[in-house]
Design a protein around this motif. Structure first.
Motif, PDB file in Angstrom:
ATOM      1  N   ASN A  11       4.025  -3.950   0.500  1.00  0.00           N
ATOM      2  CA  ASN A  11       5.273  -3.186   0.455  1.00  0.00           C
ATOM      3  C   ASN A  11       5.337  -2.274  -0.755  1.00  0.00           C
ATOM      4  O   ASN A  11       5.695  -1.101  -0.652  1.00  0.00           O
ATOM      5  CB  ASN A  11       6.484  -4.128   0.462  1.00  0.00           C
ATOM      6  N   TYR A  12       4.998  -2.794  -1.951  1.00  0.00           N
ATOM      7  CA  TYR A  12       5.115  -1.885  -3.077  1.00  0.00           C
ATOM      8  C   TYR A  12       3.922  -0.960  -3.203  1.00  0.00           C
ATOM      9  O   TYR A  12       4.014   0.080  -3.824  1.00  0.00           O
ATOM     10  CB  TYR A  12       5.502  -2.564  -4.396  1.00  0.00           C
ATOM     11  N   THR A  13       2.793  -1.242  -2.546  1.00  0.00           N
ATOM     12  CA  THR A  13       1.716  -0.259  -2.469  1.00  0.00           C
ATOM     13  C   THR A  13       2.193   0.941  -1.653  1.00  0.00           C
ATOM     14  O   THR A  13       1.949   2.092  -2.027  1.00  0.00           O
ATOM     15  CB  THR A  13       0.455  -0.867  -1.832  1.00  0.00           C
ATOM     16  N   SER A  14       2.901   0.678  -0.578  1.00  0.00           N
ATOM     17  CA  SER A  14       3.471   1.763   0.224  1.00  0.00           C
ATOM     18  C   SER A  14       4.474   2.569  -0.584  1.00  0.00           C
ATOM     19  O   SER A  14       4.480   3.805  -0.531  1.00  0.00           O
ATOM     20  CB  SER A  14       4.165   1.203   1.466  1.00  0.00           C
ATOM     21  N   LEU A  15       5.307   1.888  -1.336  1.00  0.00           N
ATOM     22  CA  LEU A  15       6.291   2.572  -2.168  1.00  0.00           C
ATOM     23  C   LEU A  15       5.617   3.425  -3.242  1.00  0.00           C
ATOM     24  O   LEU A  15       6.031   4.564  -3.496  1.00  0.00           O
ATOM     25  CB  LEU A  15       7.226   1.550  -2.807  1.00  0.00           C
ATOM     26  N   VAL A  16       4.557   2.918  -3.857  1.00  0.00           N
ATOM     27  CA  VAL A  16       3.812   3.677  -4.866  1.00  0.00           C
ATOM     28  C   VAL A  16       3.206   4.921  -4.231  1.00  0.00           C
ATOM     29  O   VAL A  16       3.261   6.014  -4.800  1.00  0.00           O
ATOM     30  CB  VAL A  16       2.718   2.792  -5.512  1.00  0.00           C
ATOM     31  N   ASN A  17       2.631   4.784  -3.048  1.00  0.00           N
ATOM     32  CA  ASN A  17       2.047   5.942  -2.361  1.00  0.00           C
ATOM     33  C   ASN A  17       3.100   6.996  -2.044  1.00  0.00           C
ATOM     34  O   ASN A  17       2.865   8.192  -2.218  1.00  0.00           O
ATOM     35  CB  ASN A  17       1.330   5.499  -1.089  1.00  0.00           C
ATOM     36  N   ARG A  44      -5.752  -5.125  -5.194  1.00  0.00           N
ATOM     37  CA  ARG A  44      -5.123  -4.672  -3.951  1.00  0.00           C
ATOM     38  C   ARG A  44      -4.521  -3.281  -4.103  1.00  0.00           C
ATOM     39  O   ARG A  44      -4.589  -2.460  -3.189  1.00  0.00           O
ATOM     40  CB  ARG A  44      -4.052  -5.662  -3.514  1.00  0.00           C
ATOM     41  N   LEU A  45      -3.932  -3.004  -5.265  1.00  0.00           N
ATOM     42  CA  LEU A  45      -3.386  -1.665  -5.500  1.00  0.00           C
ATOM     43  C   LEU A  45      -4.489  -0.627  -5.598  1.00  0.00           C
ATOM     44  O   LEU A  45      -4.334   0.498  -5.119  1.00  0.00           O
ATOM     45  CB  LEU A  45      -2.528  -1.645  -6.763  1.00  0.00           C
ATOM     46  N   ASP A  46      -5.605  -0.983  -6.230  1.00  0.00           N
ATOM     47  CA  ASP A  46      -6.725  -0.048  -6.295  1.00  0.00           C
ATOM     48  C   ASP A  46      -7.227   0.287  -4.894  1.00  0.00           C
ATOM     49  O   ASP A  46      -7.538   1.439  -4.605  1.00  0.00           O
ATOM     50  CB  ASP A  46      -7.857  -0.619  -7.141  1.00  0.00           C
ATOM     51  N   LEU A  47      -7.289  -0.706  -4.034  1.00  0.00           N
ATOM     52  CA  LEU A  47      -7.711  -0.452  -2.653  1.00  0.00           C
ATOM     53  C   LEU A  47      -6.699   0.421  -1.914  1.00  0.00           C
ATOM     54  O   LEU A  47      -7.055   1.372  -1.227  1.00  0.00           O
ATOM     55  CB  LEU A  47      -7.877  -1.768  -1.895  1.00  0.00           C
ATOM     56  N   GLY A  48      -5.412   0.110  -2.070  1.00  0.00           N
ATOM     57  CA  GLY A  48      -4.375   0.795  -1.315  1.00  0.00           C
ATOM     58  C   GLY A  48      -3.940   2.127  -1.871  1.00  0.00           C
ATOM     59  O   GLY A  48      -3.433   2.980  -1.143  1.00  0.00           O
ATOM     60  N   PHE A  49      -4.142   2.356  -3.168  1.00  0.00           N
ATOM     61  CA  PHE A  49      -3.666   3.596  -3.790  1.00  0.00           C
ATOM     62  C   PHE A  49      -4.819   4.504  -4.190  1.00  0.00           C
ATOM     63  O   PHE A  49      -4.858   5.661  -3.825  1.00  0.00           O
ATOM     64  CB  PHE A  49      -2.801   3.277  -5.007  1.00  0.00           C
ATOM     65  N   ILE A  50      -5.783   3.959  -4.902  1.00  0.00           N
ATOM     66  CA  ILE A  50      -6.908   4.774  -5.378  1.00  0.00           C
ATOM     67  C   ILE A  50      -7.976   4.909  -4.298  1.00  0.00           C
ATOM     68  O   ILE A  50      -8.612   5.941  -4.172  1.00  0.00           O
ATOM     69  CB  ILE A  50      -7.508   4.161  -6.659  1.00  0.00           C
ATOM     70  N   GLY A  51      -8.176   3.845  -3.523  1.00  0.00           N
ATOM     71  CA  GLY A  51      -9.194   3.867  -2.480  1.00  0.00           C
ATOM     72  C   GLY A  51     -10.546   3.380  -2.957  1.00  0.00           C
ATOM     73  O   GLY A  51     -11.563   3.666  -2.349  1.00  0.00           O
ATOM     74  N   GLU A  53     -12.645  -0.122  -4.973  1.00  0.00           N
ATOM     75  CA  GLU A  53     -12.537  -1.508  -5.383  1.00  0.00           C
ATOM     76  C   GLU A  53     -12.555  -1.615  -6.899  1.00  0.00           C
ATOM     77  O   GLU A  53     -13.366  -0.969  -7.558  1.00  0.00           O
ATOM     78  CB  GLU A  53     -13.683  -2.327  -4.803  1.00  0.00           C
ATOM     79  N   SER A  54     -11.676  -2.420  -7.467  1.00  0.00           N
ATOM     80  CA  SER A  54     -11.560  -2.572  -8.921  1.00  0.00           C
ATOM     81  C   SER A  54     -12.827  -3.077  -9.567  1.00  0.00           C
ATOM     82  O   SER A  54     -13.201  -2.631 -10.643  1.00  0.00           O
ATOM     83  CB  SER A  54     -10.444  -3.551  -9.273  1.00  0.00           C
ATOM     84  N   ASN A  55     -13.481  -4.035  -8.942  1.00  0.00           N
ATOM     85  CA  ASN A  55     -14.633  -4.646  -9.606  1.00  0.00           C
ATOM     86  C   ASN A  55     -15.733  -3.624  -9.877  1.00  0.00           C
ATOM     87  O   ASN A  55     -16.437  -3.720 -10.866  1.00  0.00           O
ATOM     88  CB  ASN A  55     -15.164  -5.853  -8.831  1.00  0.00           C
ATOM     89  N   TYR A  56     -15.887  -2.603  -9.050  1.00  0.00           N
ATOM     90  CA  TYR A  56     -16.866  -1.558  -9.324  1.00  0.00           C
ATOM     91  C   TYR A  56     -16.398  -0.659 -10.467  1.00  0.00           C
ATOM     92  O   TYR A  56     -17.189  -0.239 -11.298  1.00  0.00           O
ATOM     93  CB  TYR A  56     -17.129  -0.722  -8.072  1.00  0.00           C
ATOM     94  N   LEU A  57     -15.116  -0.368 -10.509  1.00  0.00           N
ATOM     95  CA  LEU A  57     -14.585   0.447 -11.592  1.00  0.00           C
ATOM     96  C   LEU A  57     -14.689  -0.275 -12.928  1.00  0.00           C
ATOM     97  O   LEU A  57     -15.029   0.323 -13.948  1.00  0.00           O
ATOM     98  CB  LEU A  57     -13.119   0.815 -11.318  1.00  0.00           C
ATOM     99  N   ASN A  63     -20.277   5.627  -9.241  1.00  0.00           N
ATOM    100  CA  ASN A  63     -20.955   6.317  -8.147  1.00  0.00           C
ATOM    101  C   ASN A  63     -20.655   5.682  -6.796  1.00  0.00           C
ATOM    102  O   ASN A  63     -21.124   6.139  -5.782  1.00  0.00           O
ATOM    103  CB  ASN A  63     -22.473   6.311  -8.378  1.00  0.00           C
ATOM    104  N   ARG A  64     -19.872   4.640  -6.795  1.00  0.00           N
ATOM    105  CA  ARG A  64     -19.507   3.925  -5.574  1.00  0.00           C
ATOM    106  C   ARG A  64     -18.676   4.848  -4.680  1.00  0.00           C
ATOM    107  O   ARG A  64     -17.780   5.547  -5.167  1.00  0.00           O
ATOM    108  CB  ARG A  64     -18.714   2.688  -5.952  1.00  0.00           C
ATOM    109  N   GLN A  65     -18.929   4.845  -3.401  1.00  0.00           N
ATOM    110  CA  GLN A  65     -18.205   5.691  -2.462  1.00  0.00           C
ATOM    111  C   GLN A  65     -16.780   5.174  -2.242  1.00  0.00           C
ATOM    112  O   GLN A  65     -16.557   3.979  -2.198  1.00  0.00           O
ATOM    113  CB  GLN A  65     -18.939   5.740  -1.122  1.00  0.00           C
ATOM    114  N   PRO A  66     -15.830   6.094  -2.076  1.00  0.00           N
ATOM    115  CA  PRO A  66     -14.461   5.669  -1.754  1.00  0.00           C
ATOM    116  C   PRO A  66     -14.437   4.885  -0.444  1.00  0.00           C
ATOM    117  O   PRO A  66     -15.249   5.123   0.434  1.00  0.00           O
ATOM    118  CB  PRO A  66     -13.701   6.980  -1.591  1.00  0.00           C
ATOM    119  N   ILE A  67     -13.487   3.958  -0.340  1.00  0.00           N
ATOM    120  CA  ILE A  67     -13.403   3.154   0.875  1.00  0.00           C
ATOM    121  C   ILE A  67     -12.128   3.431   1.650  1.00  0.00           C
ATOM    122  O   ILE A  67     -11.942   2.929   2.727  1.00  0.00           O
ATOM    123  CB  ILE A  67     -13.487   1.650   0.553  1.00  0.00           C
ATOM    124  N   GLY A  68     -11.211   4.206   1.096  1.00  0.00           N
ATOM    125  CA  GLY A  68      -9.940   4.425   1.759  1.00  0.00           C
ATOM    126  C   GLY A  68      -9.666   5.857   2.041  1.00  0.00           C
ATOM    127  O   GLY A  68     -10.366   6.748   1.658  1.00  0.00           O
TER     128      GLY A  68
END
Length: 68
Positions: A11-17, A44-51, A53-57, A63-68
Motif C-alpha cells: 500500500n505505501y509503495t503504491s502511495l510513494v509511486n 520491497r520498496l527498492d523492488l516496487g519503486f526503484i525496480g 534488488e537492494s542486495n545488488y545495490l 551493472n545488474r539489469q532492472p527488474i521492474g
C-alpha cells in the motif's frame, strides 16, 4: 500499523509511486525499530519503486539489469 501479512508495504509503495508521479522530490518512510523488518521493507520498496534488488545495490553491483 496493521496485521502481519496485510499488505502494508504494498500500500505505501503504491502511495510513494503516486507521490513521485505528481512531483514530490523527497519522500520519507518511517519504519519500526527491528532491523530485520526495516531491511525487508527497504528491499520491497527498492523492488516496487526503484525496480532493482537492494542486495545488488548494497554490494555495489550496479551493472545488474532492472527488474521492474
Amino acid at each position: 500499523m496493521g496485521d502481519v501479512q496485510s499488505g502494508k508495504t504494498s500500500n505505501y509503495t503504491s502511495l510513494v509511486n503516486k507521490a513521485a508521479d505528481v512531483g514530490y522530490q523527497i519522500i520519507v518512510i518511517l519504519t519500526g525499530m527491528i532491523e530485520e523488518l526495516r531491511q525487508q521493507t527497504q528491499e520491497r520498496l527498492d523492488l516496487g519503486f526503484i525496480g532493482r534488488e537492494s542486495n545488488y545495490l548494497l554490494r555495489g553491483d550496479k551493472n545488474r539489469q532492472p527488474i521492474g
